[in-house]
Structures are given as structure tokens and as C-alpha cells.
Write a protein that holds these residues in place. Structure first.
Motif: not given
Ligand SMILES: C[S@@+](CC[C@H](N)C(=O)[O-])C[C@H]1O[C@@H](n2cnc3c(N)ncnc32)[C@H](O)[C@@H]1O
Length: 244
Positions: A184, A5, A1
């Protein structure tokens, strides 16, 4: 990540726990069954010191007070000012609990919680699934392990959300909050909560992933089991013990 994010996911959860603190806390008044087994290990002791990371409304202090005859010295830390406020008025009522609760982000290495004393029991319940990124989950566990006193325990629960069809039917496409699937990691979900469908970031650590994380902490794992929820399978627990 990646960092942007990471920040988006943390902001999402911070907003959730701030906006829905009262409603969420309403669903977290009872103890989890899985806690009994941890507290059993402290039966008969005159006192216990506890550090509760991501303590929410402080219900673990109340559970400790109910199960143990020991005097409970409790420190709770949570990122939600609303939940910390609730914890502080709830714990005022408990005669054999002395407590100190504070608002802090446990992911910040500079948070005051990381300096100073050690505890007989350090717990992370319902917290790790809100930590984006395998590396940061490992860092958090390593830091927490340093707060365990010699001979003390660390207890961690891993929410097995990915095993629930009902929960998995309540995930949204990352695009809906301006993220891509690619940004993700495997096991990351954006999950709707409650009737108003507020969204939280949650990560499912599989039992294998959880075992690897625990392995890397540097404290021996002494027990693992499933508990909680209707079927007793909702959370996977790991107990680790610091050497004497
Ligand atoms: C599912 S709740 C569990 C609360 C509590 N441990 C319990 O079992 O009732 C997750 C909690 O973690 C807190 N939390 C999430 N990320 C956090 C962070 N980075 N630092 C501190 N608290 C955090 C939330 O505010 C929320 O209270």
C-alpha cells in the motif's frame, strides 16, 4: 500500488457498495454543507449541466434542485448498480431536473462517460479516496477536467479521514485481507464501516498532496476550503475553473 493490489482494493470497495448500498445510502440523505458554496456560483443562471462522478444515490442533484432556480441537466455515474437504481427513482420525483444515470467504473478509460459532451459543473465528491494510487488519482482528475465546458467549474472533495482519531482507530491490518503494508501507499487505510464492520479501502490525501494533484490537472484552482462533519473540517474542497 501494483495491478494485483489495485484490483483487490477496487473489488473490496465494489463489494462494499453493492452489499451495503441501502444502509450506506441511508447515511447519505442530506446535502454536505460544502456544496452550497459551489452552487452559489450558479445562482441566477437559467440552467446548469452537471456531471457527477461517483454520484452514489444522486443526492447532489437533489441539493442542486433545492438551492437553484435553474433547470438542472444532470448526468450521474457510479460503479454501484444498487446506488444507481436508487438515484434513478429518487430523481424521478424532481420536476426541474432532467437526468441520465449510469453504472460505470470511472477508472476505465473506455467508460462511455469519457466521450462526448462537456458540462458547466463536474463534481467528484467522496470519490478520490477510493482510487488506489497517486498516478490513477491524477489520471482521473485530468480526464474529468476535459469534461468541463469553457468557463465551467470542477469541484473535488478530499476526505480528511487521517485527521480523525475515531476513524483511525477503526483501521485494520492489511494482512487481514491478504495484503501487506508494503503493497500500500502512504495514506492508504483499510477502514471498518458501521456496526457490522464492513471494510473499505480509503486513501487520505493530505492538503499538500491534494494541492499537488490539483496543480497537475491543468485548470487553475480558484478556491479551496474545509467544510462538512461536526467540526466543519471533514472535507477539503478544491474548485477549478476552465478558461472561457
Ligand atoms: C463515499 S460515496 C460518495 C457518493 C456521492 N458522491 C455522495 O456524495 O453522496 C463513494 C461513491 O463512489 C463510488 N465509486 C467508488 N469507486 C468508483 C469507481 N471506480 N467508479 C465509479 N464509482 C465509484 C461508490 O460506488 C460510491 O457510490
Amino acid at each position: 500500488v501494483n495491478p494485483s493490489t489495485h484490483k483487490k482494493l477496487l473489488d473490496l470497495n465494489r463489494r462494499f457498495y453493492s452489499q451495503y448500498a441501502a444502509e450506506f445510502s441511508g447515511t447519505r440523505q442530506q446535502s454536505w454543507q460544502g456544496w452550497r458554496r459551489i452552487l452559489d456560483r450558479f445562482e441566477g443562471r437559467p440552467g446548469i449541466s452537471i456531471l457527477d462522478l461517483g454520484c452514489g444515490n444522486g443526492r447532489f442533484a437533489a441539493a442542486s434542485d433545492r438551492q437553484l432556480t435553474a433547470a438542472v441537466d444532470y448526468v450521474g455515474v457510479d460503479a454501484s448498480a444498487e446506488l444507481i437504481e436508487e438515484a434513478s427513482w429518487r430523481l424521478e420525483d424532481l420536476d426541474s431536473v432532467t437526468f441520465d444515470v449510469a453504472v460505470a467504473d470511472v477508472l476505465s478509460p473506455r467508460a462511455p462517460v469519457w466521450s462526448g459532451r462537456q458540462f458547466d459543473l463536474v463534481v467528484l465528491f467522496g470519490l478520490l479516496h477510493h482510487v488506489p494510487g497517486a498516478k490513477r488519482r491524477a489520471q482521473l482528475l485530468s480526464r474529468a477536467a476535459k469534461r468541463v465546458a469553457p468557463g465551467g467549474l470542477m469541484a473535488v472533495s478530499f476526505w480528511q479521514l487521517g485527521e480523525s482519531e475515531r476513524l483511525m482507530s477503526r483501521t485494520i491490518d492489511p494482512k487481514e485481507i491478504g495484503l501487506t503494508k508494503k503493497s500500500l501507499e502512504e495514506g492508504d487505510h483499510l477502514l471498518k464501516w458501521g456496526e457490522r464492520e464492513a471494510v473499505r479501502y480509503c486513501h487520505h490525501s493530505t492538503p499538500e498532496e491534494a494541492a499537488d494533484l490539483v496543480d497537475a490537472v491543468g485548470l487553475p484552482g480558484i478556491e479551496t476550503y474545509r467544510a462538512d462533519g461536526k467540526d466543519g473540517q471533514m472535507n477539503l474542497y478544491w474548485l477549478l475553473q476552465a478558461p472561457d
